[in-house]
Scaffold this active site. Structure first.
Site, PDB file in Angstrom:
ATOM      1  N   HIS A 230       0.840  -1.205   0.000  1.00 34.70           N
ATOM      2  CA  HIS A 230       0.000   0.000   0.000  1.00 34.70           C
ATOM      3  C   HIS A 230       0.877   1.258   0.000  1.00 34.70           C
ATOM      4  O   HIS A 230       0.640   2.194  -0.777  1.00 34.70           O
ATOM      5  CB  HIS A 230      -0.907  -0.019   1.229  1.00 34.70           C
ATOM      6  CG  HIS A 230      -1.709   1.232   1.431  1.00 34.70           C
ATOM      7  ND1 HIS A 230      -2.977   1.398   0.931  1.00 34.70           N
ATOM      8  CD2 HIS A 230      -1.402   2.398   2.065  1.00 34.70           C
ATOM      9  CE1 HIS A 230      -3.426   2.600   1.260  1.00 34.70           C
ATOM     10  NE2 HIS A 230      -2.490   3.222   1.948  1.00 34.70           N
ATOM     11  N   GLU A 231       1.886   1.285   0.863  1.00 32.86           N
ATOM     12  CA  GLU A 231       2.740   2.478   0.960  1.00 32.86           C
ATOM     13  C   GLU A 231       3.596   2.645  -0.299  1.00 32.86           C
ATOM     14  O   GLU A 231       3.786   3.778  -0.774  1.00 32.86           O
ATOM     15  CB  GLU A 231       3.628   2.385   2.205  1.00 32.86           C
ATOM     16  CG  GLU A 231       2.858   2.336   3.516  1.00 32.86           C
ATOM     17  CD  GLU A 231       1.894   3.506   3.696  1.00 32.86           C
ATOM     18  OE1 GLU A 231       2.199   4.612   3.211  1.00 32.86           O
ATOM     19  OE2 GLU A 231       0.838   3.313   4.323  1.00 32.86           O
TER      20      GLU A 231
END
Length: 276
Positions: free
Chosen positions: A148-149
């Protein structure tokens, strides 16, 4: 009544000016769409190189500070685990950006009770021990949060937000000066911008990162469905969340529903990776 009329006049001037200034920005397609189909075009007023350089300097400063505090990479097993997962995800970034595997990636673990992880522009990653230990994350869940990051960096969301803020700030300041509404009217226009543009855009960034993240995880051989349990755990740690319309993140229910759909979409990629 007069202040209200001025406020709406300022909002109109700011909105029209914002549209015109955004139209003058560079329109870019930061990533390929992938199987999840993230293909929104973005308008940028900030140089990618400039932002990457600034992020690199900020990251180096932070890492030096953490090292001085003896909070950098203290647990060798955790560091090995985090870097192994991150490297498998990074190897899949070429699906979305052919240039991304050549970025100067850095992955470090910071000793902190905070449940957090992030990836700066250009691939500078930090994972906090609080996330690992408090959530008792599985490898699949850790891949979900790191993926996600990484996705935020691939989509250059930080650059997009900086561009929006520069444009909006200029428009609101100009509009306030032209209409003579003072600081109160300017503050009202800032709230209007955040409600109509800023926060919804931030939520769209989170959704894009969720979708790209599950594809990166699946391609790297991690179960994409773990993203659902991860964010459920995060929600339990985070306590009561603000209303969706005031939050930079989608509601827990919205996020779980969207992740369920997109995790299922990329399941064939996960099964292929597991069988290799």
């Amino acid at each position: 009544m007069r202040l209200t009329k001025r406020f709406f006049a300022l909002s109109s001037v700011a909105t029209v000016s914002l549209v015109l200034m955004l139209a003058a920005c560079e329109t870019v397609q930061t990533t390929q769409s992938g199987l999840v189909g993230v293909d929104r075009q973005q308008r940028m007023a900030v140089s990618a190189q400039e932002l990457d350089q600034a992020a690199g300097k900020q990251y180096a400063t932070l890492i030096a500070e953490q090292k001085q505090k003896n909070a950098l990479n203290r647990n060798a097993a955790q560091v090995t685990r985090v870097r192994s997962i991150a490297n498998k995800l990074i190897a899949q970034t070429s699906v979305f950006r052919p240039d991304a595997p050549r970025w100067q990636w850095e992955v470090n673990v910071l000793t902190s009770p905070e449940v957090n992880a992030w990836c700066m522009p250009g691939g500078k990653i930090a994972v906090y021990t609080g996330l690992i230990e408090k959530l008792q994350v599985t490898d699949d869940e850790l891949a979900a949060v790191i993926g996600h990051e990484i996705s935020h960096a691939l989509r250059e969301h930080a650059r997009e937000r900086a561009s929006e803020q520069i444009v909006a700030g200029s428009v609101i300041s100009i509009g306030s000066a032209l209409l003579g509404v003072g600081s109160l009217g300017q503050k009202g226009a800032e709230y209007t911008y955040m409600g109509l543009v800023g926060l919804p855009n931030s939520r769209s960034h989170e959704t894009e990162a969720d979708r790209i993240g599950v594809e990166l995880a699946a391609r790297a051989g991690y179960d994409p469905r773990a993203a659902i349990t991860l964010w459920q755990k995060m929600g339990q740690v985070g306590g009561s969340a603000p209303p969706t319309f005031l939050s930079t993140h989608p509601s827990s229910a919205d996020r779980s529903s969207d992740l369920t759909v997109y995790a299922q979409r990329v399941m064939p990629l996960y099964l292929q990776a597991k069988n290799r």
